[in-house]
Design an enzyme around this catalytic site. Structure first.
Site, mmCIF file in Angstrom:
data_model
loop_
_atom_site.group_PDB
_atom_site.id
_atom_site.type_symbol
_atom_site.label_atom_id
_atom_site.label_comp_id
_atom_site.label_asym_id
_atom_site.label_seq_id
_atom_site.Cartn_x
_atom_site.Cartn_y
_atom_site.Cartn_z
ATOM 1 N N CYS A 36 -2.225 8.945 3.616
ATOM 2 C CA CYS A 36 -2.133 8.482 2.232
ATOM 3 C C CYS A 36 -3.443 8.708 1.492
ATOM 4 O O CYS A 36 -3.448 8.873 0.267
ATOM 5 C CB CYS A 36 -1.731 7.002 2.182
ATOM 6 S SG CYS A 36 -2.789 5.912 3.147
ATOM 7 N N GLU B 257 0.855 -1.184 0.000
ATOM 8 C CA GLU B 257 0.000 0.000 0.000
ATOM 9 C C GLU B 257 0.890 1.232 0.000
ATOM 10 O O GLU B 257 1.591 1.512 0.974
ATOM 11 C CB GLU B 257 -0.928 0.021 1.213
ATOM 12 C CG GLU B 257 -1.890 1.193 1.180
ATOM 13 C CD GLU B 257 -2.671 1.380 2.465
ATOM 14 O OE1 GLU B 257 -3.100 2.525 2.726
ATOM 15 O OE2 GLU B 257 -2.840 0.404 3.210
#
Length: 492
Positions: A258, A224
């Site tokens: 993020c 990720e």
């Protein structure tokens, strides 16, 4: 022991320490797997209880290490507990052995599938959400029957140690989950240590390095990575709700998320109202390092440098600051910055800023908004505000996650997977997909009755082949004829 400048008060592990802990986790893994889902659930529930009782202490450690306000740290822990509870309760249902249907030619078989743990999982966590993010890998890997060696960021080692200490204290299991601390050398050692999978969350650049290292041994990786997430506001949107979501999405956690809102594309018909509301909301926010405000200090000095360079370039390229500007940056404390009229090729629009900033661009219609959002190399999250067309707009944009008329709510739903596409990585945490991420599927067939037709044998002769051809024609060939008739062709 080696020392890393990020946390000089913590003695970090060496690569040899990593090998030791991986071997210990390897020794414990079979026993942990053989406990079964029910007993593991009891252990994980005990861990959850211990984490809840010690949440305040862990939150204070988190705030001390990376700077977020205590209330935000507590909320992060609460979210982690929700996902831990779901993983423990649902692992058997998702991963346990189950029957699956057979086909016309295999009716004499019983077919089953199950999902088995990889073995030892290495987890490399980030500093921006040092509990919630790695727990998506740690808790789900443990629930699946793996043991874990966790390397937190060198900026938040004590938070990582607190997570694993809680597990060991609650479970009495000291080999099932380990914490190793250190910098890039320790992360590299973990990738080369012989673990069976790596779960990584961090920047795209670091993700590429991890993939290259893990490729040496074909170690699978959940990756990720970064994002440059957009928020889209249509003409029929609830503009007040969209503005509130944009400010929270861009500024919370000092923008160090993020899934943060870094770009906004707003329909020209509502742009004036949207900018007015964002300017008022963001303009009243301030950042401070002492926990007295809703935004804390940024964690990494070099990330502040990136924020400064993006803002400088945006203003030099013709952009305007609706809120803040370069004077919003005071050491590692950065107050909100809202920019408009920034060229689409500016680093502030193209590259991940990872600070409390956002750019706003007016668009003539949603076609233009979709085109500009899709131009990004990232594909992590997306937020769309529209009363009538939210799903239709979202369906035209590539992203691993989307929230319609709300921000990042998908991360709060334990049954939903979380992960990215394109340069934002691959693999999923959370939900059934997150459990299967830490297990491999194993198929099994049991022959119940021996067929008079030997399909997988050298005794299969021409008569059997002819009979099989006839069956195939009846089962599959006729389907094509029916489809052709339904399509109006008259014949296949």
């Amino acid at each position: 022991m080696t020392q890393v400048h990020a946390r000089p008060d913590v003695a970090f592990d060496s690569p040899s320490d990593v090998i030791r802990d991986v071997q210990s986790a390897r020794w414990a893994q079979k026993r942990w797997q053989d406990m079964g889902f029910a007993k593991r659930r009891k252990v994980l529930d005990a861990w959850r209880s211990d984490l809840a009782r010690n949440a305040d202490s862990i939150a204070r450690t988190m705030s001390d290490e990376m700077g977020k306000p205590h209330s935000d740290a507590m909320f992060e822990i609460v979210m982690s507990l929700e996902h831990l509870a779901w993983a423990a309760a649902n692992a058997e249902k998702v991963l346990g052995r189950r029957k699956v249907a057979t086909s016309a030619l295999t009716k004499n078989l019983r077919a089953t599938v199950e999902y088995l743990p990889y073995g030892v999982v290495g987890v490399i966590g980030p500093w921006n959400y040092p509990v919630f993010t790695p727990m998506g890998s740690i808790a789900f890997a443990l629930a699946a029957g793996n043991t874990v060696v966790f390397k937190p960021s060198e900026w938040t080692p004590r938070t990582g140690q607190a997570i694993i200490a809680s597990f060991q204290r609650a479970s009495g299991e000291f080999d099932v989950a380990h914490c190793v601390t250190g910098g890039g050398d320790v992360g590299e050692a973990l990738c080369r240590s012989g673990v069976d999978k790596i779960g990584f969350t961090g920047s795209t650049a670091t993700g590429r390095k991890i993939l290259a290292t893990c490729a040496e041994n074909l170690t699978p990786v959940l990756c990720e990575c970064g994002g440059k997430d957009a928020l889209v506001v249509d003409a029929d949107a609830d503009v007040a709700a969209a503005a509130d979501a944009a400010v929270w999405g861009a500024m919370s956690n000092a923008g160090q998320t993020c899934l943060a809102v870094e770009r906004v594309y707003v329909h020209a018909d509502v742009a004036d109202e949207f900018e007015r509301l964002v300017t008022a909301e963001a303009g009243r926010l301030r950042a401070a390092a002492d926990g007295s405000t809703q935004i804390g200090a940024m964690t990494m000095p070099r990330q502040v440098d990136i924020v400064r360079s993006h803002v400088e370039d945006a203003l030099a390229s013709g952009g305007r600051a609706l809120v803040g500007g370069l004077d919003s940056i005071d050491g590692q404390v950065v107050s909100p910055i809202v920019l408009t009229d920034v060229p689409e090729d500016s680093p502030a629009v193209v590259e991940e800023t990872f600070g409390p900033t956002m750019t706003i661009r007016r668009v003539a219609d949603m076609d233009e908004a979709v085109r500009l959002v899709e131009a990004s190399e990232y594909g992590l999250g997306l937020t769309v505000f529209s009363r009538r067309n939210g799903r239709a707009i979202a369906d035209r944009i590539t992203s691993g996650n989307v929230a319609i008329n709300g921000f990042v709510l998908h991360a709060a739903v334990p049954t939903l997977p979380l992960g990215g596409t394109k340069q934002s990585g691959f693999g999923r945490v959370h939900g059934p997909d997150g459990l299967r991420e830490f297990a491999y599927s194993r198929s099994c067939t049991e022959t119940l009755v021996q067929l008079p037709l030997p399909l997988t044998s050298f005794r299969r002769g021409p008569k059997v082949d002819q009979l099989i051809s006839t069956v195939i024609e009846q089962v599959h060939g006729r389907a094509g004829k029916v489809r052709a008739l339904l399509d109006g062709n008259g014949k296949p």
